[in-house]
Every structure is written in C-alpha cells, then in structure tokens.
Design an enzyme around this catalytic site. Structure first.
Site, mmCIF file in Angstrom:
data_model
loop_
_atom_site.group_PDB
_atom_site.id
_atom_site.type_symbol
_atom_site.label_atom_id
_atom_site.label_comp_id
_atom_site.label_asym_id
_atom_site.label_seq_id
_atom_site.Cartn_x
_atom_site.Cartn_y
_atom_site.Cartn_z
ATOM 1 C CG LEU A 125 -2.267 -0.635 1.183
ATOM 2 C CD1 LEU A 125 -2.954 -0.508 2.535
ATOM 3 C CD2 LEU A 125 -3.139 -0.039 0.098
ATOM 4 C CG ASP A 126 1.002 3.959 -3.282
ATOM 5 O OD1 ASP A 126 1.945 3.187 -3.511
ATOM 6 O OD2 ASP A 126 0.223 4.372 -4.166
ATOM 7 N N PRO A 127 2.336 4.879 0.922
ATOM 8 C CG PRO A 127 4.503 5.696 1.253
ATOM 9 C CD PRO A 127 3.607 5.084 0.211
ATOM 10 C CB ALA A 185 -3.038 3.870 0.439
ATOM 11 N NE ARG A 202 0.388 5.762 -6.692
ATOM 12 C CZ ARG A 202 1.701 5.677 -6.902
ATOM 13 N NH1 ARG A 202 2.392 6.759 -7.210
ATOM 14 N NH2 ARG A 202 2.317 4.522 -6.806
#
Length: 293
Positions: free
Chosen positions: A37-39, A41, A172
């Site tokens: 997971l992206d930071p 998110a 994204r």
C-alpha cells in the site's frame, strides 16, 4: 505464531514500515505482506507470520477493493497528493454525466501505464528509486483488470469512487488518466483499501490495537491460523503416520468419498488443526506435497 494478521494501515506508513513494526510486536522476523500500500493509502494490509509466510505464493491473484477521492484540476508527478503539481490549478467544474462516461472506460481488461513513482522495476531497480535521483524512466503499459468502478459522490471537483480490481492495478493511474480524458488534469487525493482477497476491514486492527493485545499476551486473538487460510483449498484431515510421510515428501492419498470441486490443491491438516502441507493433485485422490510447513 503461524498465520495471518489483517492490519488497518495508517496514513504515512510504508508497507515495509508496518512489517518492521509488526516484527517487533510479534517477536519474529518471519513476516511478509500480501501486496503493498502506498504511504498515503490506508486500510487492509494482510501480513503472513511465521511459517505461514511460505503460503504467499498462493495469494498472487487476490482482487482488491478501494475507495478513493479523485481531485480534478491538476496532475502531479506521482499521480497522487504527495507529488508536485505538474501545472496550474484549472479549478474545473465537473459534469457528472461526462465523468461517468470517462470512468466507464476504465472497466474491463486494458493496458495501464504505472505511475512514474512506483515499485515497478526498470533494469532491476524500482522506479521510485530512480525518480528520487531525477532519472527519467519510461514504464511500459501493463495489462490490468478492473471489475467495476462506481462513482459514490461528486462534491465540486472531488469525485469519490469505489474500485474493484485485480492485483497490479494502480488507482493512481486511473485518477491521472481520467484527468487527461476530461482535459483538466487530476490526481488521487485519498485512498483506502477496504478489501484484499478474502480479508476486509471488519477483521483488521491498527498497530496500536495490535501492540495493546501483544502487551496483554493476547495477540493470538488477531491471528487467523494457517489452516483457515486459502478457504478455496479443501481440507484433508491426516493421521500421524500420513503426516510423517508428507513431511518426508511422499505423495498422500485422500478420501475418494469427498468432493473437492475443481481445486488442484488440498490442505493437509492434523486432527489438532495444524496445517501440515499444501498438496497438488497428481492422480485422482492422490496428492503431492508442494509445500510442507
């Protein structure tokens, strides 16, 4: 501890950060996540613990469900709110019907270009590592599948969407490409993963809750045991003799009187509920242990 814990990741943490924190909480180095997971998110981040980390190979195709906010007006170099604006803010008025038509173009299977700041590898190096050094990279489109994308709310130029997609899809990129199609630019302003495979927010705990459980020696309450994972794999109860044979790499027979559907695999489980191995069919009612716990 051998099994899986569903973490509700906080904003600002990388998936690697969460793994490191969980290693300290659980007291083991054997922890791995099932999809980053992206930071920016938040939400569902399943972590395999102990010997269960060896089961990761069977979770490669898990679908994901996200809820996110697409902000129209300008794109960013990361395709999300953490990046630098790629141009001036157009401050657009978004027509709902036009937006619905654009979002509909992102359903089905189609080629998607990953964000330039991502974990995709270029010549063996992650794209975000190159981007940090101002090295321009060109990522090739990758085929992705989006089962559905629903517009939940449109508030000015902020569109809240729910995306049900296959693994490997970048929400994204959907936000960025939607901005291109509407001619005003866009980026992902917020993202929360509500489901990853069979795991959802109802079973998730944040790191503070997990730390509290660990301090009370109750961390096992958050653990899904290995034998309960991979529910699509039928369970075959084995006795101690068969267990020993499996641990020596020998094929094992299963009951011919139980239906197993179309599954190529079974879970060999002891009477005490411990997962011994994953078996792959070689002949009717005969399985080879492809992974021994």
């Amino acid at each position: 501890m051998n099994g899986l814990v569903v973490v509700d990741k906080d904003q600002g943490w990388t998936s690697h950060d969460v793994v490191g924190k969980m290693r300290r909480i659980a007291g083991t180095k054997k922890i791995g996540h099932l999809g980053t997971l992206d930071p920016m998110a938040t939400g569902v981040l399943p972590l395999l613990i102990g010997r269960a980390t060896r089961l990761a190979q069977f979770f490669t195709s898990n679908d994901k469900v996200y809820e996110g906010i697409i902000r129209f007006g300008f794109a960013t170099n990361t395709y999300d709110a953490e990046g630098e604006p790629a141009g001036p803010d157009a401050n657009p008025a978004i027509d709902r019907q036009a937006l619905l038509e654009v979002l509909n173009r992102f359903t089905g299977t189609f080629p998607q270009t990953p964000p330039p700041v991502s974990a995709k590898k270029v010549d063996g190096r992650k794209a975000y590592e190159l981007a940090r050094k101002n090295i321009v990279v060109e990522l090739k489109p990758v085929e992705v599948t989006v089962h559905s994308i629903d517009l939940l709310d449109l508030n000015g130029r902020d569109a809240t969407v729910r995306v049900h997609c296959a693994a490997g899809t970048y929400v994204r990129s959907i936000a960025h490409d939607a901005g291109l199609l509407l001619g005003c630019g866009a980026h992902l302003a917020a993202l929360r993963r509500s489901k990853s495979g069979a795991f959802d927010l109802a079973a998730a705990r944040n790191l503070v809750e997990l730390q509290d459980l660990a301090s009370q020696e109750r961390l096992g309450e958050a653990l899904i045991p290995s034998a309960r994972l991979l529910p699509d794999f039928p369970i075959e109860i084995v006795d101690s003799i068969t267990e020993a044979q499996i641990r020596n790499g020998r094929d094992f027979r299963v009951s011919p009187f139980r239906g197993r559907g179309d599954s190529r695999h079974v879970k060999a489980v002891t009477r005490a509920g411990e997962l011994v191995a994953i078996g792959e069919i070689v002949l009717p009612n005969l399985y080879h242990p492809v992974l021994v716990m």
